[in-house]
Design an enzyme around this catalytic site. Structure first.
Site, PDB file in Angstrom:
ATOM      1  N   GLU A 143       0.903  -1.152   0.058  1.00 41.19           N
ATOM      2  CA  GLU A 143       0.035  -0.005   0.054  1.00 41.19           C
ATOM      3  C   GLU A 143       0.818   1.580   0.079  1.00 41.19           C
ATOM      4  OE1 GLU A 143      -2.706  -0.320   3.386  1.00 41.19           O
ATOM      5  OE2 GLU A 143      -4.033  -1.393   2.013  1.00 41.19           O
ATOM      6  N   GLU A 146      -5.797  -8.050  -0.693  1.00 40.50           N
ATOM      7  CA  GLU A 146      -6.505  -7.841   0.523  1.00 40.50           C
ATOM      8  C   GLU A 146      -8.037  -7.404   0.166  1.00 40.50           C
ATOM      9  OE1 GLU A 146      -4.765  -4.998   3.317  1.00 40.50           O
ATOM     10  OE2 GLU A 146      -2.590  -5.737   2.753  1.00 40.50           O
TER      11      GLU A 146
HETATM   12  P1  P53 Z   1      -6.824  -2.746   9.807  1.00 41.38           P
HETATM   13  C1  P53 Z   1      -5.947   2.063   5.777  1.00 41.38           C
HETATM   14  C2  P53 Z   1      -6.762   2.116   4.735  1.00 41.38           C
HETATM   15  C3  P53 Z   1      -6.789   0.557   3.995  1.00 41.38           C
HETATM   16  C4  P53 Z   1      -6.071  -0.247   4.319  1.00 41.38           C
HETATM   17  O1  P53 Z   1      -6.729  -2.630   8.358  1.00 41.38           O
HETATM   18  C5  P53 Z   1      -5.293  -0.013   5.693  1.00 41.38           C
HETATM   19  C6  P53 Z   1      -5.049   1.160   6.042  1.00 41.38           C
HETATM   20  C7  P53 Z   1      -4.109   1.165   7.160  1.00 41.38           C
HETATM   21  O2  P53 Z   1      -4.487   0.397   8.360  1.00 41.38           O
HETATM   22  O3  P53 Z   1      -4.426  -1.131   5.658  1.00 41.38           O
HETATM   23  C8  P53 Z   1      -4.297  -2.424   5.123  1.00 41.38           C
HETATM   24  O4  P53 Z   1      -5.875  -3.679  10.176  1.00 41.38           O
HETATM   25  C9  P53 Z   1      -3.091  -2.988   5.287  1.00 41.38           C
HETATM   26  C10 P53 Z   1      -2.924  -4.214   6.178  1.00 41.38           C
HETATM   27  C11 P53 Z   1      -4.311  -3.851   7.509  1.00 41.38           C
HETATM   28  C12 P53 Z   1      -5.345  -3.962   6.531  1.00 41.38           C
HETATM   29  O5  P53 Z   1      -5.482  -3.009   5.558  1.00 41.38           O
HETATM   30  O6  P53 Z   1      -6.567  -1.378  10.186  1.00 41.38           O
HETATM   31  O7  P53 Z   1      -2.106  -3.496   4.289  1.00 41.38           O
HETATM   32  O8  P53 Z   1      -1.717  -4.331   7.034  1.00 41.38           O
HETATM   33  O9  P53 Z   1      -4.119  -4.585   8.440  1.00 41.38           O
HETATM   34  C13 P53 Z   1      -6.742  -3.625   7.372  1.00 41.38           C
HETATM   35  O10 P53 Z   1      -8.281  -2.877  10.062  1.00 41.38           O
END
Ligand code: P53
Length: 475
Positions: A178, A373
């Site tokens: 990201e 993801e």
């Molecule tokens: P968490 C922000 C917006 C979109 C994705 O996020 C993001 C973030 C930063 O948190 O992160 C990604 O755990 C990232 C993962 C993360 C996952 O989304 O905050 O690549 O490391 O865990 C989900 O709910």
């Protein structure tokens, strides 16, 4: 053609990141990473970014879900679900504890050999991110993180060692997770996770972000070339957080501004896929008198280090309204979209946006795409007989898979696979909580690391097993 479902070799699986699940933060010679210095936060309570490990604070990444000691059991459960691929990252600090050493740490390298061998045992393809929000902290204190050009060398050395060591075991790679999250440069955590930069009060945050991102993209492009030279069979991609940004109305100014907002969040992809900066942005740098350190040699490296595929995360969409400026500022320009719902953590839920994303990128970049993801962070409750009835998660994933299927079957998008986030419960990146759960596999552990660490299969586990078995026809 009567292809009515996903290709035969479609990579169904799941995704995690080293610092969010491994734990063992000081085992096997591992150094301290930036993630080891992030405290527990919560929604509306940002994680603190401390400069030493303070005794009275809790650092959830030190323990993660203890995958470091449970990886065999965990990978076995993934195999039971039918995973074809498993995305994780290599903790930079296991390989180069401080980041600026010239020789890697053998114990760290050996750990990932074991993880990849375990995957191979079940014919699970490892999909590996080199840098996922956890650079060595030493690089922050000694060099100022990615605000310093020297980082390029440290990163490419790390990439070189990983490619050399694992090219026979790992085919799919990504350089930076990201990389475009830092577009939101007013958010300290985003910039710190991406670039290891801590701002001082008078800093021009936007300028520093553009400079750090430039060095990262040069490092990424160099890594692509290094990887291909070692083994041309390796597929090396970029990784973008894709949040569609819609205009709040059909008013021309709203539409123009939404376009600029998208361009601002996704220029990283233009550079990594096309090998050059988009014209609007070079003009913007000029108009702002930024004088960034971007050399002719850098531009050459960018041109020759374009990626093989585009990996991306998809969680949510945004909306914007024009307010007399064209300079997108994520921290103040987003407005609520009345047509979408939201998760318990306030993330907009928009399955159709995933189809939009897949089409948008295909039209713009003409490269294979890989969803690495997607998912719903939610509160789970375990019943007294150890069941977790997570229909809300099943619903979210089902809705998104349906849209992804339309993109493949009706729109002809070239999609490599689907790896939903946090396939086993792990520490949240934004809040540090355990209770913001994404998994098919439940881990008995609370926000403070208390619990048996036992693994349990949620209802979604059995559902996803069926989805994979039917190659996405039985949803
Ligand atoms: P968490 C922000 C917006 C979109 C994705 O996020 C993001 C973030 C930063 O948190 O992160 C990604 O755990 C990232 C993962 C993360 C996952 O989304 O905050 O690549 O490391 O865990 C989900 O709910």
């Amino acid at each position: 053609m009567n292809e009515s479902t996903f290709p035969k070799n479609f990579l169904w699986g799941g995704a995690v990141a080293a610092h969010q699940l491994e734990g063992g933060y000081n085992e096997g010679g591992k150094g301290i990473s930036i993630a080891d210095l992030m405290t527990l936060g919560s929604q509306g309570h940002p994680r603190e970014l401390t400069s030493t490990i303070e005794k009275d604070k809790y650092y959830p990444n030190h323990k993660g879900n203890d995958f470091y000691h449970h990886y065999k059991e965990d990978i076995k459960l993934m195999a039971e679900m039918g995973f074809k691929a498993f995305r994780t990252s290599i903790a930079w600090t296991r390989i180069f504890p401080n980041g600026d050493e010239t020789k890697p740490n053998e114990a760290g390298l050996a750990f990932y050999d074991k993880v990849f061998d375990e995957c191979k045992k079940y014919n699970i393809e490892p999909v590996i991110t080199l840098s996922h929000f956890e650079m060595p902290y030493h690089l922050v204190t000694e060099y100022g993180g990615w605000s310093n050009r020297k980082m390029i060398n440290f990163f490419t050395r790390f990439a070189h060692v990983c490619f050399e060591r694992y090219h026979n075991k790992v085919k799919y790679w990504m350089t930076f997770n990201e990389i475009n999250n830092q577009t939101n440069y007013e958010d300290d955590l985003s910039v710190y996770e991406n670039s290891g930069v801590k701002f001082k009060p008078d800093d021009d945050k936007q300028k520093i972000m553009y400079q750090a991102a430039h060095y990262e993209m040069v490092a990424s492009a160099e890594a692509v070339q290094i990887g291909h030279a070692i083994d041309p069979d390796m597929q090396i991609g970029c990784m973008l957080a894709f949040c569609p940004i819609y205009p709040i109305s059909p008013k021309p100014e709203d539409i123009l501004f939404a376009q600029r907002a998208m361009d601002s969040r996704l220029y990283f992809g233009d550079v990594q896929v096309n090998g050059e900066y988009p014209r609007w942005l070079t003009q913007y740098f000029k108009n702002k008198n930024y004088n960034l350190d971007i050399t002719a040699k850098d531009l050459e490296i960018l041109r020759h280090g374009t990626v093989d595929y585009i990996a991306f995360s998809y969680y949510m969409s945004f909306a914007v309204k024009y307010t007399n400026h064209m300079d997108y500022r994520e921290y103040q320009d987003l407005v609520e979209n009345p047509f979408v719902t939201a998760s318990d953590w306030g993330w907009p839920v928009d399955p159709v946006g995933l189809r939009y994303a897949l089409n948008w990128m295909t039209t713009r970049w003409h490269k294979p795409l890989f969803i690495v993801e997607n998912g719903l962070g939610a509160y789970d409750k375990m019943t007294s007989d150890h069941k977790i009835h997570d229909n809300y998660r099943i619903e979210y994933l089902r809705d998104h898979i349906r849209e992804m299927k339309k993109a493949v079957v009706e729109d002809g998008v070239d999609l490599m696979g689907y790896l939903p986030w946090g396939c086993i419960d792990l520490v949240s990146a934004s809040t540090g909580e355990m209770k913001k759960r994404y998994g098919f596999i439940y881990v008995d552990e609370d926000d403070h690391g208390k619990g048996t660490l036992k693994r349990y299969k949620k209802d979604s586990f059995y559902w996803y097993q069926k989805v994979i078995k039917s190659n996405g026809t039985d949803l």
